[in-house]
Enzyme design. Structure first.
Site, PDB file in Angstrom:
ATOM      1  N   GLU A  82       0.812  -1.218   0.000  1.00  0.00           N
ATOM      2  CA  GLU A  82       0.000   0.000   0.000  1.00  0.00           C
ATOM      3  C   GLU A  82       0.843   1.264   0.000  1.00  0.00           C
ATOM      4  O   GLU A  82       1.935   1.272   0.542  1.00  0.00           O
ATOM      5  CB  GLU A  82      -0.827   0.058   1.285  1.00  0.00           C
ATOM      6  CG  GLU A  82      -1.669  -1.140   1.529  1.00  0.00           C
ATOM      7  CD  GLU A  82      -2.247  -1.159   2.930  1.00  0.00           C
ATOM      8  OE1 GLU A  82      -2.110  -0.161   3.656  1.00  0.00           O
ATOM      9  OE2 GLU A  82      -2.829  -2.180   3.288  1.00  0.00           O
ATOM     10  N   CYS A 398      -1.744   1.698   8.571  1.00  0.00           N
ATOM     11  CA  CYS A 398      -0.764   0.724   8.152  1.00  0.00           C
ATOM     12  C   CYS A 398      -1.290  -0.710   7.922  1.00  0.00           C
ATOM     13  O   CYS A 398      -1.721  -1.366   8.852  1.00  0.00           O
ATOM     14  CB  CYS A 398       0.237   0.762   9.293  1.00  0.00           C
ATOM     15  SG  CYS A 398       1.559  -0.315   9.277  1.00  0.00           S
TER      16      CYS A 398
HETATM   17  N1  SAH Z   1       7.216  -0.155  11.243  1.00  0.00           N
HETATM   18  C1  SAH Z   1       7.325   1.240  11.389  1.00  0.00           C
HETATM   19  C2  SAH Z   1       6.640   2.030  10.291  1.00  0.00           C
HETATM   20  C3  SAH Z   1       5.314   1.534   9.829  1.00  0.00           C
HETATM   21  S1  SAH Z   1       3.999   1.646  10.987  1.00  0.00           S
HETATM   22  C4  SAH Z   1       6.848   1.674  12.753  1.00  0.00           C
HETATM   23  O1  SAH Z   1       6.297   0.858  13.466  1.00  0.00           O
HETATM   24  O2  SAH Z   1       7.086   2.820  13.100  1.00  0.00           O
HETATM   25  C5  SAH Z   1       3.665   3.397  10.979  1.00  0.00           C
HETATM   26  C6  SAH Z   1       2.945   3.880  12.216  1.00  0.00           C
HETATM   27  O3  SAH Z   1       1.573   3.429  12.199  1.00  0.00           O
HETATM   28  C7  SAH Z   1       3.535   3.365  13.517  1.00  0.00           C
HETATM   29  O4  SAH Z   1       3.672   4.404  14.454  1.00  0.00           O
HETATM   30  C8  SAH Z   1       2.515   2.347  13.938  1.00  0.00           C
HETATM   31  O5  SAH Z   1       2.577   2.070  15.287  1.00  0.00           O
HETATM   32  C9  SAH Z   1       1.240   3.002  13.500  1.00  0.00           C
HETATM   33  N2  SAH Z   1       0.074   2.111  13.468  1.00  0.00           N
HETATM   34  C10 SAH Z   1       0.040   0.807  13.160  1.00  0.00           C
HETATM   35  N3  SAH Z   1      -1.217   0.319  13.237  1.00  0.00           N
HETATM   36  C11 SAH Z   1      -2.003   1.358  13.618  1.00  0.00           C
HETATM   37  C12 SAH Z   1      -3.387   1.499  13.888  1.00  0.00           C
HETATM   38  N4  SAH Z   1      -4.217   0.478  13.765  1.00  0.00           N
HETATM   39  N5  SAH Z   1      -3.841   2.714  14.273  1.00  0.00           N
HETATM   40  C13 SAH Z   1      -3.005   3.773  14.369  1.00  0.00           C
HETATM   41  N6  SAH Z   1      -1.684   3.705  14.132  1.00  0.00           N
HETATM   42  C14 SAH Z   1      -1.185   2.506  13.762  1.00  0.00           C
HETATM   43 FE1  SF4 Z   2       5.599  -3.651  11.971  1.00  0.00          FE
HETATM   44 FE2  SF4 Z   2       4.911  -2.828  14.407  1.00  0.00          FE
HETATM   45 FE3  SF4 Z   2       5.428  -1.012  12.477  1.00  0.00          FE
HETATM   46 FE4  SF4 Z   2       3.214  -2.570  12.369  1.00  0.00          FE
HETATM   47  S1  SF4 Z   2       3.684  -1.017  13.891  1.00  0.00           S
HETATM   48  S2  SF4 Z   2       4.593  -2.119  10.687  1.00  0.00           S
HETATM   49  S3  SF4 Z   2       3.983  -4.524  13.238  1.00  0.00           S
HETATM   50  S4  SF4 Z   2       6.874  -2.504  13.391  1.00  0.00           S
END
Ligand code: SAH
Ligand code: SF4
Length: 414
Positions: A82, A398
């Protein structure tokens, strides 16, 4: 560029041909070799045999122009990833929003398994290749120059309906998106090349109008843990940052990490001023351990030391991301330790209400609880913002659109 220069030297081609090629790729963003009319036919043939031009196929798109738009791409091996396009100022009174941020994926799935995240649910499949990261920008901008423009009523507008009609039984063929009619550079160039292939007669790129630039900022916050795909990420970012490539300033590129301390230090030693965002989501090891398995490997002490090193080397502040999840990390007991960490690093705190993921029991706190958290944090003299969701209604958190699409496809097949 260096790789192409060396390849072109091997073919006995002058160095200026590389410049011409890069201009077609990154200024005019064409997706067909035939469009590169000032390259000799023999060279184009050689290029066709050695390289491919596109690696992403659009299978689903949600959201309308001037709002948050989400693109679901299919890769050559069938995997889905995505990208999310976010306008800085959503168009309020019909005027188009100008600056956009593109949220880019770096892996198929994620191995880090944060308990609340859709990307981690199905586990990790593979790293994205360099071109699969870079092309997310090019493909979105091609979309904007073509079908996106039509969606705003500036063109024919037929394809958008087929794109937005849910999961297609098969993906949109590349040709449907890239028939060269909607890309002004390609259209002119294709037309010319059918008349004559002589470089002397062909239009020079400088006489063509390049498609408009849409994206001014990148956030590496899509699917996957960017710092786990370190080498490919860095090479892709060099290309996206290069003046001959994406042309996006390093300070306008933010890498988000769940906290891979050794890679944060490695990135600090690189000669780039990329911004760093650290996904904290808990201000104590006890809270972080509950939701982020990575914290057992790199606990807060180690992570904060790496962050301090990054700030020292770069001379700039970072951001802490903190997703507020009801009953998990939204207690006011987290405020003081969070303020302590933020003050220590002079970091800004970005509070994000949790975006529900189908199949997971987590919920976002009430508005009142969110407000109370941010107020308490500000009272501790921390710079904090509560980010109202952009794109929650289009599964923009994400990994969510991919998850939903895969589930629907499984549902359709059974
Ligand atoms: N892996 C990296 C980058 C991708 S996730 C990381 O974890 O930072 C990007 C951001 O989206 C992260 O801060 C993650 O915690 C957040 N995120 C993931 N799932 C989410 C959700 N369901 N609601 C809000 N933020 C979410
Ligand atoms: Fe991976 Fe955690 Fe980032 Fe989701 S929030 S993309 S599981 S590192």
């Amino acid at each position: 560029m260096e790789e192409l220069e060396s390849q072109f030297r091997g073919w006995g081609q002058p160095a200026y041909r590389v410049k011409q090629l890069l201009e077609w790729l990154y200024v005019h963003r064409v997706s067909k070799w035939e469009a590169m009319t000032n390259l000799p036919r023999r060279l184009r043939e050689e290029l066709r045999q050695h390289y491919s031009l596109t690696s992403l196929e659009l299978v689903r798109k949600q959201g309308a122009p001037d709002t948050t738009e989400k693109f679901l791409w299919r890769l050559s091996d069938g995997a889905l990833i995505e990208s999310v396009l976010i306008p800085a100022n959503p168009a309020l009174y019909g005027e188009p929003s100008d600056r956009h941020t593109l949220c880019v994926s770096t892996q198929v799935g994620c191995a880090y398994g944060c308990k609340f995240c859709a990307s981690g649910l199905a586990g990790w499949k593979r790293h994205l290749r360099v071109e699969e990261i870079v092309e997310q920008l090019l493909a979105v901008e091609r979309w904007n120059a073509g079908a996106g423009r039509e969606a705003r009523g500036e063109g024919r507008g037929v394809e958008v309906q087929s794109l937005e009609s849910g999961v297609p039984s098969q993906g949109l063929g590349r040709e449907e998106l890239e028939d060269g009619v909607r890309d002004p550079a390609t259209r002119i160039a294709n037309c010319q090349s059918s008349i004559s292939d002589q470089a002397a007669n062909a239009p020079r790129p400088s006489t063509l109008t390049p498609p408009p630039r849409l994206v001014s900022n990148l956030v590496i916050m899509g699917m996957g843990e960017p710092l786990a795909n370190y080498e490919n990420l860095l090479k892709a970012l060099k290309i996206l940052n290069a003046p001959w490539g994406g042309g996006i300033g390093a300070r306008k590129i933010t890498i988000s990490t769940s906290g891979l301390a050794p890679q944060i230090r490695k990135l600090a030693d690189e000669p780039f001023q990329f911004r760093l965002a650290v996904s904290l989501h808990g201000a104590t090891d006890a809270t972080r351990n509950k939701i982020m398995p990575v914290n057992r490997k790199y606990p807060l002490g180690e992570l904060m030391a790496a962050c301090e090193y990054y700030e020292r080397k770069k001379g700039r502040m970072m951001t802490f991301e903190y997703v507020l999840i009801a009953g998990v990390n939204d207690g006011l007991d987290q405020v003081k330790p969070l303020a302590g960490l933020a003050r220590r690093l002079n970091a800004k705190v970005n509070l994000i209400p949790y975006n529900r993921v189908e199949g997971l029991a987590w919920e976002q706190p009430s508005d009142a609880a969110q407000e109370a958290f941010v107020k308490a944090l500000v009272k501790q003299k921390v710079s904090a913002t509560l980010r109202r969701e952009k794109g929650g209604d289009i599964d923009a958190a994400c990994g969510q659109l991919r998850l939903k699409t895969e589930r629907e496809l499984v549902g359709t097949a059974s």
